[in-house]
Motif scaffolding. Structure first.
Motif, mmCIF file in Angstrom:
data_model
loop_
_atom_site.group_PDB
_atom_site.id
_atom_site.type_symbol
_atom_site.label_atom_id
_atom_site.label_comp_id
_atom_site.label_asym_id
_atom_site.label_seq_id
_atom_site.Cartn_x
_atom_site.Cartn_y
_atom_site.Cartn_z
ATOM 1 N N HIS A 161 0.817 -1.222 0.000
ATOM 2 C CA HIS A 161 0.000 0.000 0.000
ATOM 3 C C HIS A 161 0.848 1.268 0.000
ATOM 4 C CE1 HIS A 161 -3.614 2.347 0.556
ATOM 5 N NE2 HIS A 161 -3.139 2.898 1.667
ATOM 6 N N VAL A 162 2.047 1.204 0.601
ATOM 7 C CA VAL A 162 2.833 2.442 0.741
ATOM 8 C C VAL A 162 4.097 2.507 -0.111
ATOM 9 C CG1 VAL A 162 1.991 2.840 3.094
ATOM 10 C CG2 VAL A 162 4.172 1.632 2.773
ATOM 11 N N SER A 163 4.588 1.359 -0.591
ATOM 12 C CA SER A 163 5.953 1.342 -1.144
ATOM 13 C C SER A 163 6.054 1.682 -2.634
ATOM 14 C CB SER A 163 6.603 -0.024 -0.906
ATOM 15 O OG SER A 163 5.895 -1.029 -1.608
ATOM 16 N N ASN A 164 4.928 2.026 -3.260
ATOM 17 C CA ASN A 164 4.987 2.408 -4.678
ATOM 18 C C ASN A 164 5.627 3.789 -4.861
ATOM 19 O OD1 ASN A 164 2.741 3.681 -3.456
ATOM 20 N ND2 ASN A 164 1.778 4.006 -5.435
ATOM 21 N N SER A 165 5.803 4.503 -3.749
ATOM 22 C CA SER A 165 6.452 5.818 -3.776
ATOM 23 C C SER A 165 7.226 5.971 -2.464
ATOM 24 C CB SER A 165 5.384 6.905 -3.904
ATOM 25 O OG SER A 165 6.004 8.175 -4.032
ATOM 26 N N ASN A 166 7.867 7.113 -2.271
ATOM 27 C CA ASN A 166 8.585 7.358 -1.010
ATOM 28 C C ASN A 166 7.615 7.300 0.158
ATOM 29 O OD1 ASN A 166 10.083 8.918 -3.271
ATOM 30 N ND2 ASN A 166 11.592 8.632 -1.658
ATOM 31 N N PHE A 167 8.065 6.686 1.261
ATOM 32 C CA PHE A 167 7.190 6.591 2.423
ATOM 33 C C PHE A 167 7.963 6.794 3.719
ATOM 34 C CE2 PHE A 167 8.651 2.226 1.795
ATOM 35 C CZ PHE A 167 8.893 1.767 3.083
ATOM 36 N N GLY A 168 7.230 7.267 4.734
ATOM 37 C CA GLY A 168 7.785 7.428 6.072
ATOM 38 C C GLY A 168 7.424 6.239 6.930
ATOM 39 N N LEU A 169 8.345 5.854 7.821
ATOM 40 C CA LEU A 169 8.133 4.729 8.732
ATOM 41 C C LEU A 169 7.972 5.287 10.145
ATOM 42 C CD1 LEU A 169 8.121 1.741 9.531
ATOM 43 C CD2 LEU A 169 10.604 1.711 9.282
ATOM 44 N N GLU A 170 6.749 5.185 10.677
ATOM 45 C CA GLU A 170 6.403 5.737 11.988
ATOM 46 C C GLU A 170 6.224 4.600 12.993
ATOM 47 O OE1 GLU A 170 5.752 8.929 13.096
ATOM 48 O OE2 GLU A 170 6.157 9.994 11.218
ATOM 49 N N ILE A 171 6.970 4.637 14.079
ATOM 50 C CA ILE A 171 6.865 3.629 15.128
ATOM 51 C C ILE A 171 6.445 4.314 16.425
ATOM 52 C CG2 ILE A 171 8.071 1.848 16.463
ATOM 53 C CD1 ILE A 171 7.876 1.151 13.474
ATOM 54 N N ASP A 172 5.232 3.990 16.884
ATOM 55 C CA ASP A 172 4.716 4.542 18.132
ATOM 56 C C ASP A 172 4.942 3.503 19.234
ATOM 57 O OD1 ASP A 172 3.008 5.243 20.302
ATOM 58 O OD2 ASP A 172 1.820 6.489 18.953
ATOM 59 N N CYS A 173 5.688 3.886 20.257
ATOM 60 C CA CYS A 173 6.027 2.942 21.331
ATOM 61 C C CYS A 173 4.807 2.482 22.133
ATOM 62 C CB CYS A 173 7.095 3.544 22.238
ATOM 63 S SG CYS A 173 8.691 3.690 21.384
ATOM 64 N N ASP A 174 3.667 3.170 21.989
ATOM 65 C CA ASP A 174 2.408 2.699 22.589
ATOM 66 C C ASP A 174 2.042 1.300 22.096
ATOM 67 O OD1 ASP A 174 2.162 5.207 23.693
ATOM 68 O OD2 ASP A 174 0.541 5.887 22.383
ATOM 69 N N ALA A 175 2.468 0.965 20.885
ATOM 70 C CA ALA A 175 2.094 -0.318 20.271
ATOM 71 C C ALA A 175 2.917 -1.485 20.799
ATOM 72 C CB ALA A 175 2.245 -0.223 18.749
ATOM 73 N N ILE A 176 4.016 -1.183 21.515
ATOM 74 C CA ILE A 176 4.915 -2.234 22.009
ATOM 75 C C ILE A 176 4.564 -2.556 23.463
ATOM 76 C CG2 ILE A 176 7.320 -2.923 22.352
ATOM 77 C CD1 ILE A 176 8.065 -0.797 20.208
ATOM 78 N N LEU A 177 4.336 -3.807 23.711
ATOM 79 C CA LEU A 177 3.872 -4.309 25.006
ATOM 80 C C LEU A 177 4.618 -3.717 26.210
ATOM 81 C CD1 LEU A 177 2.133 -6.569 26.445
ATOM 82 C CD2 LEU A 177 4.099 -8.058 26.122
ATOM 83 N N ASN A 178 3.842 -3.145 27.136
ATOM 84 C CA ASN A 178 4.369 -2.661 28.425
ATOM 85 C C ASN A 178 5.525 -1.667 28.320
ATOM 86 O OD1 ASN A 178 2.557 -4.015 30.070
ATOM 87 N ND2 ASN A 178 3.785 -5.879 30.116
ATOM 88 N N THR A 179 5.563 -0.897 27.245
ATOM 89 C CA THR A 179 6.618 0.108 27.098
ATOM 90 C C THR A 179 6.161 1.418 27.727
ATOM 91 O OG1 THR A 179 7.386 -0.905 25.057
ATOM 92 C CG2 THR A 179 8.034 1.374 25.417
ATOM 93 N N PRO A 180 6.923 1.981 28.678
ATOM 94 C CA PRO A 180 6.530 3.262 29.256
ATOM 95 C C PRO A 180 6.370 4.317 28.156
ATOM 96 C CG PRO A 180 8.303 2.289 30.524
ATOM 97 C CD PRO A 180 8.158 1.468 29.279
ATOM 98 N N SER A 181 5.146 4.777 27.994
ATOM 99 C CA SER A 181 4.840 5.688 26.891
ATOM 100 C C SER A 181 3.643 6.535 27.282
ATOM 101 C CB SER A 181 4.536 4.887 25.620
ATOM 102 O OG SER A 181 3.431 4.028 25.833
ATOM 103 N N SER A 182 3.242 7.441 26.388
ATOM 104 C CA SER A 182 2.147 8.351 26.715
ATOM 105 C C SER A 182 0.826 7.613 26.891
ATOM 106 C CB SER A 182 2.008 9.412 25.626
ATOM 107 O OG SER A 182 1.593 8.804 24.430
ATOM 108 N N ALA A 183 0.703 6.406 26.296
ATOM 109 C CA ALA A 183 -0.514 5.588 26.463
ATOM 110 C C ALA A 183 -0.089 4.125 26.600
ATOM 111 C CB ALA A 183 -1.453 5.777 25.284
ATOM 112 N N MET A 184 0.707 3.861 27.631
ATOM 113 C CA MET A 184 1.258 2.522 27.850
ATOM 114 C C MET A 184 0.146 1.470 27.910
ATOM 115 S SD MET A 184 3.809 1.522 30.912
ATOM 116 C CE MET A 184 3.950 -0.106 31.593
ATOM 117 N N SER A 185 0.405 0.311 27.277
ATOM 118 C CA SER A 185 -0.632 -0.718 27.200
ATOM 119 C C SER A 185 -0.130 -2.073 27.700
ATOM 120 C CB SER A 185 -1.103 -0.866 25.749
ATOM 121 O OG SER A 185 -2.070 -1.887 25.656
#
Length: 340
Positions: free
Chosen positions: A258-282
């Motif tokens: 979906h994204v790689s047909n042109s230049n793309f940015g890679l965004e990693i939100d630490c909220d998505a990683i298990l038990n990582t101290p973050s603004s919305a830790m999960s």
């Protein structure tokens, strides 16, 4: 640049712990000789990656989140500089630029109350000023033909990253967002929950994929909006990990398509990683190993144009671990891209 705090050789020597018969990452990264003309300096430098930090949590505050993302850069740089320099880590391909220092804005936050609408509006105006600095710096790095690696701050900075990359390349870009949240909220003043919606509305963002959305945290109204837009696709964490209706590997391929047909940015939100101290830790989320595989896969594509790791909010007790987590993702990205 007004807000840029350059990373200097004296700072490097303070943080670097040299050991006999070892060679550290910080001994081989490149620093800018001067900061009069960042674009001109980068143009001459034989590096591929330009690493810089964003020290702010105004965007998180403005989205009623838990602050602390200001601390992620300091936690990371201490660890990154002291990993081994070897044929795996390729430190000589990277430059450390410094960080965007928003201390004067951070100080204003101390006088604001999240329970007062007027104060939230004030914070959102400040985020727009932060946007200007982030997008300008990113555009300079991208125009010079380098790949920014951006560490820290809230996910509000996705807007500046996308806009800056789009301006640097002179075209709209795509984005993949590894996140428990969509960050496609209404354009109600800038904050950490609407970086992608603003970038999309203003024409800087074209195709957008949200990877691992948590079903408990998307409103029906936003779901309906996203479902109508062909340029936006998503999958949910529950469909991959809980119900196992979808396979992680095939979903990564789908997202890449979906994204790689042109230049793309890679965004990693630490909220998505298990038990990582973050603004919305999960307490529920992808493992760090899965996040690393994700970064490796997208980092190895020729069209990846930047990496942004955000929303980590280290406490004094978790600072070293957060630094290690982010450092793993940075080095996975560099390794993957060097071997693509």
């Amino acid at each position: 640049m007004e807000h840029l705090k350059p990373f200097t050789t004296s700072e490097l020597s303070k943080l670097l712990n040299k050991r006999p018969k070892e060679s550290k990452f910080g001994e081989h990264v490149k620093l800018l000789p001067n900061f009069d003309n960042i674009y001109g300096q980068l143009l001459k430098m034989d590096v591929t990656y330009v690493i810089f930090g964003i020290k702010e949590d105004v965007g998180v505050f403005a989205n009623y989140g838990k602050t602390g993302t200001y601390e992620a850069w300091d936690a990371t740089i201490k660890v990154l500089l002291n990993i081994q320099s070897n044929s795996f880590t390729q430190a000589n391909k990277a430059s450390i630029l410094g960080y965007l220092d928003f201390e004067k804005y951070q100080n204003k936050l101390e006088k604001l109350d999240q329970n007062k609408k007027k104060d939230i509006q004030k914070a959102r105006k400040i985020v727009s000023k932060i946007d200007e600095s982030v997008s300008f710096l990113v555009s300079q790095i991208v125009s010079a033909g380098k790949i920014p690696i951006i560490i820290g701050g809230g996910h509000n900075n996705a807007y500046g990253n996308i806009k800056g990359t789009s301006l640097g390349l002179k075209k709209p870009i795509n984005a993949i967002n590894f996140d428990a949240h969509h960050d496609f909220r209404a354009e109600e003043g800038r904050h950490s929950g609407n970086g992608f919606s603003y970038a999309y509305a203003e024409g800087f963002l074209k195709n957008y994929f949200i990877f691992g959305l948590h079903e408990n945290y998307i409103s029906e109204a936003i779901l309906n909006t996203i479902d109508k837009l062909k340029t936006i696709q998503y999958n949910t964490y529950e469909s991959i990990v809980v119900r196992k209706e979808l396979k992680l590997k095939s979903q990564i391929e789908r997202a890449l398509g979906h994204v790689s047909n042109s230049n793309f940015g890679l965004e990693i939100d630490c909220d998505a990683i298990l038990n990582t101290p973050s603004s919305a830790m999960s307490p529920s989320g992808f493992t760090l190993s899965q996040a690393r595989q994700f970064v490796h896969h997208f980092g190895s594509h020729i069209n990846v144009s930047y990496l942004h790791i955000c929303e980590a909010a280290p406490t004094p007790e978790s600072s070293t671990n957060i630094g290690k987590l982010i450092t793993y993702l940075i080095t996975d990205f560099i390794r993957a891209h060097e071997n693509h």
